[in-house]
Motif scaffolding. Structure first.
Motif, short mmCIF file in Angstrom:
data_model
loop_
_atom_site.label_atom_id
_atom_site.label_comp_id
_atom_site.label_asym_id
_atom_site.label_seq_id
_atom_site.Cartn_x
_atom_site.Cartn_y
_atom_site.Cartn_z
N GLU A 287 0.84 -1.20 0.00
CA GLU A 287 0.00 0.00 0.00
C GLU A 287 0.88 1.27 0.00
N GLN A 288 0.53 2.21 -0.84
CA GLN A 288 1.25 3.48 -0.92
C GLN A 288 0.26 4.64 -0.89
N ILE A 289 0.65 5.72 -0.20
CA ILE A 289 -0.19 6.92 -0.15
C ILE A 289 0.48 7.99 -1.02
N LEU A 290 -0.27 8.52 -1.97
CA LEU A 290 0.22 9.54 -2.89
C LEU A 290 -0.62 10.80 -2.76
N PHE A 291 0.00 11.96 -3.00
CA PHE A 291 -0.70 13.24 -2.89
C PHE A 291 -0.53 14.03 -4.18
N SER A 292 -1.58 14.71 -4.57
CA SER A 292 -1.51 15.58 -5.75
C SER A 292 -2.33 16.85 -5.48
N PRO A 293 -1.66 18.00 -5.46
CA PRO A 293 -0.22 18.23 -5.64
C PRO A 293 0.58 17.81 -4.42
N LYS A 294 1.89 17.65 -4.61
CA LYS A 294 2.73 17.19 -3.50
C LYS A 294 3.02 18.29 -2.49
#
Length: 242
Positions: free
Chosen positions: A21-28
């Protein structure tokens, strides 16, 4: 993104973390007040009714979709103040599978308020008293003085209404500087009985060009130069004849 894998309609039993599992953000690096998309990815499907995202702001409703390499769960959050925002992804309400975060920047155009640093004053500041400025000493102005030789031109005989010149010192640079005047006073042997003031044509500190008063009759007269600094010693001048 699309996938042909059908989404399950019911929980599939125990739902442990699989470790991918990975958590990604947009925008960073979002600004305060900007919507941020939080996406959690995993190759293993987790029941959308059991997944949960926790953090400093409410994450709202989750959406689930199939991704290129598995599954994606998405939330939209909005940071309210600048600083660090950390979120944790749970699969069954109690089991943390991944944690990540981002720094929210101050809103565009906002000016940071500087912190106030207290400064201890060890001793009160003493403002020195300005020293008194001495007033300039007035310079004494010398009284006018007629020359001892060559004082008059012509030396004698200038008649009433004619020009003559007087020489000396300390007359003043102009007649108005020391309010100067020339006085003819009758002496023994002169035909006039009243003093008369000459008309001035030019006046310097050492020379005066004047007209003999028209009221004078031939005879000897005492001539005195008078200024605001004093009077000269008189000279005797014969008007009209030598």
């Amino acid at each position: 993104m699309s996938s042909t894998t059908a989404l399950p309609n019911a929980p599939q039993g125990p739902d442990p973390c699989t470790g991918d599992e990975q958590i990604l953000f947009s925008p960073k690096k979002p600004y305060v007040g900007t919507d941020v998309l939080v996406a959690v990815t995993s190759a293993t499907h987790h029941d959308v009714r059991a997944v949960r995202l926790t953090g400093p702001v409410k994450s709202g409703q989750v959406t689930e979709r199939a991704g290129l390499e598995g599954w994606v769960w998405e939330w939209t959050i909005s940071p309210t103040i600048d600083g660090w925002y950390e979120f944790t992804f749970f699969t069954d309400g109690a089991r943390a599978c991944a944690t990540s975060g981002f720094n929210a920047l101050p809103s565009f155009g906002a000016t940071a308020v500087p912190s106030v640093t207290a400064t201890a004053t060890l001793f009160p500041t003493v403002t020195p008293i300005a020293s008194a400025t001495a007033l300039p000493t007035a310079t004494a102005v010398a009284a006018p003085s007629l020359a001892t030789t060559g004082v008059a031109d012509p030396a004698c005989g200038a008649a009433a209404g004619q020009l003559m010149r007087l020489a000396g010192t300390s007359f003043g640079v102009s007649q108005g500087t020391l309010n100067g005047s020339i006085l003819f006073s009758p002496t023994t042997g002169s035909g006039s009985t009243a003093a008369a003031q000459a008309t001035i044509y030019s006046w310097t500190n050492t020379n005066i060009l004047l007209t003999v008063p028209s009221s004078l009759t031939p005879g000897p007269y005492d001539i005195v130069v008078i200024t605001s600094a004093g009077s000269s010693s008189p000279i005797t001048y014969k008007v009209g004849a030598c």
